[in-house]
Every structure is written in C-alpha cells, then in structure tokens.
Design a protein around this motif. Structure first.
Motif, PDB file in Angstrom:
ATOM      1  N   GLU A 240      -3.243  10.443   7.369  1.00 27.88           N
ATOM      2  CA  GLU A 240      -2.586  11.194   6.302  1.00 27.88           C
ATOM      3  C   GLU A 240      -3.205  10.853   4.951  1.00 27.88           C
ATOM      4  O   GLU A 240      -3.771   9.785   4.768  1.00 27.88           O
ATOM      5  CB  GLU A 240      -1.083  10.903   6.292  1.00 27.88           C
ATOM      6  N   ASP A 241      -3.061  11.783   4.027  1.00 25.63           N
ATOM      7  CA  ASP A 241      -3.641  11.584   2.706  1.00 25.63           C
ATOM      8  C   ASP A 241      -2.633  10.871   1.809  1.00 25.63           C
ATOM      9  O   ASP A 241      -1.801  11.498   1.163  1.00 25.63           O
ATOM     10  CB  ASP A 241      -4.044  12.929   2.105  1.00 25.63           C
ATOM     11  N   VAL A 242      -2.727   9.552   1.788  1.00 23.06           N
ATOM     12  CA  VAL A 242      -1.760   8.733   1.057  1.00 23.06           C
ATOM     13  C   VAL A 242      -1.842   9.004  -0.441  1.00 23.06           C
ATOM     14  O   VAL A 242      -0.835   9.115  -1.136  1.00 23.06           O
ATOM     15  CB  VAL A 242      -1.987   7.233   1.348  1.00 23.06           C
ATOM     16  N   ARG A 243      -3.076   9.165  -0.940  1.00 21.76           N
ATOM     17  CA  ARG A 243      -3.264   9.352  -2.379  1.00 21.76           C
ATOM     18  C   ARG A 243      -2.562  10.624  -2.860  1.00 21.76           C
ATOM     19  O   ARG A 243      -1.867  10.623  -3.875  1.00 21.76           O
ATOM     20  CB  ARG A 243      -4.757   9.404  -2.713  1.00 21.76           C
TER      21      ARG A 243
ATOM     22  N   GLU B 168     -11.552  -6.666   9.139  1.00 17.11           N
ATOM     23  CA  GLU B 168     -11.062  -7.251   7.891  1.00 17.11           C
ATOM     24  C   GLU B 168     -10.660  -6.130   6.941  1.00 17.11           C
ATOM     25  O   GLU B 168     -11.368  -5.138   6.799  1.00 17.11           O
ATOM     26  CB  GLU B 168     -12.154  -8.108   7.220  1.00 17.11           C
ATOM     27  N   ASP B 169      -9.535  -6.324   6.301  1.00 15.21           N
ATOM     28  CA  ASP B 169      -9.092  -5.378   5.288  1.00 15.21           C
ATOM     29  C   ASP B 169      -9.589  -5.882   3.939  1.00 15.21           C
ATOM     30  O   ASP B 169      -9.011  -6.787   3.355  1.00 15.21           O
ATOM     31  CB  ASP B 169      -7.567  -5.282   5.316  1.00 15.21           C
ATOM     32  N   GLU B 170     -10.670  -5.279   3.441  1.00 20.38           N
ATOM     33  CA  GLU B 170     -11.299  -5.784   2.217  1.00 20.38           C
ATOM     34  C   GLU B 170     -10.368  -5.727   1.021  1.00 20.38           C
ATOM     35  O   GLU B 170     -10.483  -6.530   0.104  1.00 20.38           O
ATOM     36  CB  GLU B 170     -12.576  -5.001   1.875  1.00 20.38           C
ATOM     37  N   THR B 171      -9.423  -4.783   1.011  1.00 16.24           N
ATOM     38  CA  THR B 171      -8.541  -4.705  -0.161  1.00 16.24           C
ATOM     39  C   THR B 171      -7.716  -5.973  -0.310  1.00 16.24           C
ATOM     40  O   THR B 171      -7.259  -6.290  -1.394  1.00 16.24           O
ATOM     41  CB  THR B 171      -7.567  -3.511  -0.066  1.00 16.24           C
TER      42      THR B 171
ATOM     43  N   HIS C 137      -4.766   5.628   6.842  1.00 16.08           N
ATOM     44  CA  HIS C 137      -4.316   5.998   5.502  1.00 16.08           C
ATOM     45  C   HIS C 137      -5.403   6.682   4.689  1.00 16.08           C
ATOM     46  O   HIS C 137      -5.172   7.100   3.568  1.00 16.08           O
ATOM     47  CB  HIS C 137      -3.813   4.758   4.776  1.00 16.08           C
ATOM     48  N   ARG C 138      -6.635   6.775   5.271  1.00 12.02           N
ATOM     49  CA  ARG C 138      -7.753   7.466   4.606  1.00 12.02           C
ATOM     50  C   ARG C 138      -8.039   6.937   3.207  1.00 12.02           C
ATOM     51  O   ARG C 138      -8.538   7.680   2.352  1.00 12.02           O
ATOM     52  CB  ARG C 138      -7.450   8.962   4.473  1.00 12.02           C
ATOM     53  N   LEU C 139      -7.702   5.689   2.947  1.00  6.94           N
ATOM     54  CA  LEU C 139      -7.858   5.184   1.578  1.00  6.94           C
ATOM     55  C   LEU C 139      -9.223   4.557   1.349  1.00  6.94           C
ATOM     56  O   LEU C 139      -9.686   4.459   0.237  1.00  6.94           O
ATOM     57  CB  LEU C 139      -6.766   4.158   1.256  1.00  6.94           C
TER      58      LEU C 139
ATOM     59  N   ARG D 248       5.121  10.752  -6.940  1.00  3.75           N
ATOM     60  CA  ARG D 248       5.090   9.771  -8.029  1.00  3.75           C
ATOM     61  C   ARG D 248       5.432   8.351  -7.546  1.00  3.75           C
ATOM     62  O   ARG D 248       6.354   7.704  -8.038  1.00  3.75           O
ATOM     63  CB  ARG D 248       6.025  10.203  -9.156  1.00  3.75           C
ATOM     64  N   LEU D 249       4.721   7.937  -6.516  1.00  4.97           N
ATOM     65  CA  LEU D 249       4.876   6.587  -5.978  1.00  4.97           C
ATOM     66  C   LEU D 249       3.583   5.820  -6.207  1.00  4.97           C
ATOM     67  O   LEU D 249       2.531   6.415  -6.423  1.00  4.97           O
ATOM     68  CB  LEU D 249       5.137   6.652  -4.466  1.00  4.97           C
ATOM     69  N   THR D 250       3.662   4.485  -6.170  1.00  3.44           N
ATOM     70  CA  THR D 250       2.428   3.726  -6.145  1.00  3.44           C
ATOM     71  C   THR D 250       1.786   3.960  -4.786  1.00  3.44           C
ATOM     72  O   THR D 250       2.450   4.355  -3.823  1.00  3.44           O
ATOM     73  CB  THR D 250       2.690   2.206  -6.286  1.00  3.44           C
ATOM     74  N   ILE D 251       0.451   3.747  -4.733  1.00  3.51           N
ATOM     75  CA  ILE D 251      -0.274   3.910  -3.476  1.00  3.51           C
ATOM     76  C   ILE D 251       0.367   3.043  -2.386  1.00  3.51           C
ATOM     77  O   ILE D 251       0.565   3.476  -1.254  1.00  3.51           O
ATOM     78  CB  ILE D 251      -1.761   3.499  -3.664  1.00  3.51           C
ATOM     79  N   GLU D 252       0.731   1.816  -2.784  1.00  2.00           N
ATOM     80  CA  GLU D 252       1.307   0.873  -1.820  1.00  2.00           C
ATOM     81  C   GLU D 252       2.629   1.401  -1.249  1.00  2.00           C
ATOM     82  O   GLU D 252       2.850   1.380  -0.035  1.00  2.00           O
ATOM     83  CB  GLU D 252       1.535  -0.483  -2.532  1.00  2.00           C
TER      84      GLU D 252
END
Lengths: 331, 331
Positions: free
Chosen positions: A89-92, A187-190, A60-62, A99-103
């Motif tokens: 892909e460039d999620v941001r 680990e997914d730090e987010t 997700h390149r986030l 016009r969606l939330t990142i999630e």
C-alpha cells in the motif's frame, strides 16, 4: 545461548497469549525480530498446542528495499511450508490524505491489513515481534515525553487479538538464536538513522546507559514498565468503581461528591479526576497539569479552573464540571 | 523569570514541610542549590510563618576547595545575619573504617551532623537543597539499576525531620534567581567529572534527552517519579493490611493462606510476597526475581524455590516460607 523457547512458552502461558487450539497469524517484516518470532512460534506450537495459520507481510513501499523485503518473506514462507499473505500500500499517500505522520499511517494500515487477513483465515490471534528492547524504548519515550498521570506503563503483551510473545526477550538474544540456526534476515536501514526520537534513544541514549550501568539496563527498564502497568491497571479499575459511586453524569455536566472523593486515597482521587476530565476533553489532551488544577479546586485552594473542553468549580460540596460541548458528556 | 516563591510556598504547603511556628535548620554547601534554598526560605518565612534558626555547613575535607567553601558559607551567613554551625570531618578516614563508599560515608556524616545541630538548636526541621534535577536523575538511576518491585518512586519531599522544599524547582531556575539578585555561589568541581554514574547521567544522558525531546524532560521524569511514588505508597499500605490478614509469622516461619492471597489483585499479591521475602532476607537483597519465584510457587508452577535467607514451598494450601536464620522471622 539462553534457552529462548522456555522463556517464550512462559510468556505465552503467563498472559494466556495463545490458548490451546488457537490459530495465529504471524506478522513478518523480514527483520530479525519477526523472523525469530516465526521460527520460535513454530517450535512452541506443538507444546501448547496452537497453530501458525499463516504469515502476513505488509509492503509499505516506503524504501527501495521494500521489494527485496517482500521477496525475502515470500521465500522464507515457502521454505517453512507456510502460506503467506502480502499487501502493498502507498503509505505516503495515505498519510497525506489522512494528515498522519508516516509512522502513524504505516501502523494504521498495517494493523488494518493484519486484522482483515486474520478474519479471513479464521485466526483469532495476530502475533507481532515487539521485543524487550522495544518495551524499554517505549517506556523511556513515554517517561521523557511526560505521559504523566496514566499511560506510563509498558506495551501490553496482549491487546484484543494482538499478542506480543517476545516481550521478555532481547533483540540480541533473538539474533544469537537466528545465527545459531544459520537463518538470515533483512536489515531495516531506517532504524539506523538518528533523525527520529526513537532511533536516537536506541542508538545514542540506551547504549550510553548500557556503557554506564551494564547490560541489564533494557531488562530493568522493561520490568519497571511492566510493574508500573500492572499497578496502573489495578488503580484505574479501582478509580472506575469509585467514579461510578461518586459521580453523576448528565448532558453537559459531571457532578462529583467532593467530600466522598476527598476521602479516597490520592492515587484513586487523581484517576477519578482524570476520568472526569477525559470525558469533558473529548479528543483533546487531558493530563497531569489538568489533574493538578482539578485537585486545587477539590481542596478549595482554587475557586475554579478552566480545563480542556470545560470549566471546573466547587459548589456547596459538589465539584461541578460544566462542558463547553454538551454532547460529549455521556462518554 | 518564573516566580519561584509561589512555587516554593506551594510545595511547602502541599506536603506540610514547614508548619507554622517551625524552627528550621538549613543545610548549606555553598553550591547554587543550597544558597538559593537559604534565600528563598528567608523570603518564605514570614508568609507561613516559620523561622530559619541557623545555617549548617559540613566541611568534608575532600577537596582543596573545601576551605574556600567553608569561608564562603561563613561570609554568607554573616551577611544574612544568621548563625552558622560548621563541622569538619575526615570523610575518607571514616569511609575506610566503616567500609563505605566516599559518597555514602559523606552522606552519613553529614546527616548525623545536621541532626545533632538541629537538636541542639531546637529545630524540628532540616531543609536540604535537592531540586527537580536531582529528582529526575535519581529516578532514572533507580530505573536503570532495576530498583524493581518497589523503591522506584521519587525522593520524598519529607522524611522525618528532613524536608526538600526545592523538589519542584529546576537548578537552572535557581541559578537565574541567584543571578537576578547578584548573589554568587561556589562550584563543586566533582560534579563535573564523568566518572560516577550520576555525573554521566547528568552531563551525558540527560542533555542528550533534552536535545531530542526538549527542555521538559527533567520535569516529566520528576513528575512521573512523584506519581509512581504516590501509587506505590498506597499499594504498599494496602499490602501491609493484607499481609496482616493472610500471614501468620512464628519464629523461623512465615505461613500465608495461598487461596486468600491468590484472590488479591496482582500489585497487592506481589507486594505481600515481597514483604514476606524481606522479612526472611534480613539484610540481604530481595527483589523482582525473587517475587517472580514466589509467584511461581504460589500458582503451583514451581514446587519450591530458594529465596534469600530461606526456602518457599506450597503445602496443602499454605505458602510456607522457612527461614535459615530463625531469629529474623519476627521482623
């Protein structure tokens, strides 16, 4: 250590997640859940039997760690001798454009990717790593957000191609399983940040509930969610049948025989009204409050009520829902 | 300030809590909920109309403040010109003698007292001060404790004589109402202690949920509880009908036509099995896990299963539940 394989096989069989001969694509983020899912499905495959067609990793390149995660997944696939499909892909950018939330943007892109790859591979199922923890969290989230009349139940073990074989297993059990096999994960730090509602639930509310009530809190919540979903599915089905019998839909109007609807039991009555309201609402939200308004009109307590997309009135024994945008009436 | 009286009248009418002409006894602890209940019922009385026959205060002698609370209640009654019935009982002694928790002992003695007084006064209803906050807390408690297959729903607005007119009102709204009328109440200090599960829920978990999701959390939970209770009541009723059709009870045995039960929808199937299991269990707990075992025997996944008070087997198309204590079979 609980025996996870029998538990997994039971879930797979009970919900017919992976019928014999199925080719399944496994979604792999690199986190403990999806790594354990991959290994457990490889163990389960000869027992059904089904085939793990490939792994699929969505980059997700986030975060800075995205490249590390991709490498980890490619390595795991090669060690297991499995093909892996990867996309970045460039999620941001997509989130901004749509016009969606990142999630939400990440979820949509990820599932689109998984479906594309599954089709190319001739895989009829896509396995994702949702656990009993996710089940409990999602249920609590829905409860406190007031999901209301419907939509309260659990995550589905299967929805079209997507299957969730780990829904009866906790994250702690999966990590024990990985540790016992000396398998690592990323680990997914987010997940650790407390700034999203789900993470506050995971790291503050649920641990407090576990402190007070003991370790079975997640299991209790997940089971309750499952039972409520099953009850709800049956009642929704019943309501659809009743709707077809008591309602007449024409462009711009839904007309319901009030006397016949009043004779239905309350849970069915509520759902028939919700069904009608949703048809009128188009994309808008129709929920508990609107059903209550509709019930008041049905019983004669109120003469009329404004509802999303329309207006509801009782006219000589007929509950009339007149839409403001006639073209969605057929829905 | 929200208009509490219309909300209260709506709850009273919707659930037929206080039919016209009813004489009602109001339970008064002296806390904000029951003080507000008393005043609101006096306001509502001419509208229905019903009559507030008297107040009733139970002095549990558990805290030093018990005498202060009793005095407060007597004063309030005399200011309102209402008769008040008071009893003082030694809850701690009763709890020890009956081997109950203090909470359970207090509840039992209090309700016994209220019923006695109601009968003497010719009151057919007893109003108690449970609020939407209690509704939300009780629901969350049941969820995390794994109430499971049934018993998940809300507190009943009415159960025989006992009515709860405040279930749609929050404690904060009641306190605003009292403040606006310059009416005081006594604080129950035990509510502030964090050593009971309910108080941890009230003072730690729910405030954290409100911080994360906003003030409607309690309302959302209470509504969900109500909907789940309504769905459950209907499904329980359906299951009782099916049980009568597919089950044959004889001393020591319940026999169920497996083919006919399998044809029933899952929520009904579950409840029919729970009904049979409860008959066998006598006083013992029969819940989610046992229903799962019974489902496995029904589908043939398991040959037999031990359940509380008995054993379950599939024999030539009949699900046989044989009890270990034959005399409870008729239940």
């Amino acid at each position: 250590l609980p025996q996870l394989l029998p538990l997994l096989l039971r879930t797979i069989r009970r919900h017919t997640l992976l019928p014999a001969g199925t080719r399944v694509l496994v979604a792999l983020s690199g986190g403990s859940d999806s790594v354990a899912l991959t290994l457990l499905l490889l163990e389960a495959a000869p027992r059904i039997p089904f085939e793990v067609a490939a792994l699929a990793h969505f980059n997700h390149r986030l975060r800075e760690t995205a490249a590390r995660d991709e490498t980890f997944c490619r390595d795991l696939a090669s060690r297991l001798g499995l093909p892996i499909r990867v996309t970045a892909e460039d999620v941001r950018e997509y989130a901004a454009a749509e016009r969606l939330t990142i999630e939400d943007a990440a979820r949509r892109l990820r599932y689109d990717f998984l479906r594309r790859e599954a089709q190319e591979l001739g895989a009829t199922r896509i396995a994702v790593g949702h656990t009993q923890d996710d089940q409990a969290e999602t249920f609590l989230l829905k409860l406190v957000r007031g999901a209301g009349a419907t939509g309260l139940g659990a995550i589905y073990p299967r929805r079209d191609q997507i299957v969730r074989p780990l829904l009866d297993v906790t994250r702690a059990e999966l990590r024990q399983y990985l540790a016992s096999r000396d398998v690592s994960w990323v680990e997914d730090e987010t997940n650790e940040v407390l700034d999203t509602p789900r993470n506050r639930l995971r790291h503050v509310v649920l641990p407090e509930l576990v402190r007070t009530y003991g370790g079975d809190v997640r299991r209790s919540l997940a089971r309750a969610a499952e039972l409520i979903r099953e009850d709800g599915e049956f009642l929704d089905e019943l309501a659809r049948t009743v709707f077809a019998r008591v309602a007449v839909c024409s462009p711009g109007t839904v007309e319901i025989d009030a006397r016949r609807l009043r004779a239905e039991p309350l849970p069915v009555r509520r759902r028939v009204l919700l069904h009608a309201l949703r048809a009128a609402a188009g994309g808008r939200e129709a929920g508990f409050t609107h059903v209550q308004l509709a019930m008041d009109v049905l019983t004669g307590e109120a003469a009329a009520a404004d509802v999303p997309g329309g207006r509801l009135e009782l006219r000589r024994g007929t509950l009339v829902l007149r839409l403001r945008t006639p073209d969605v009436a057929s829905g």
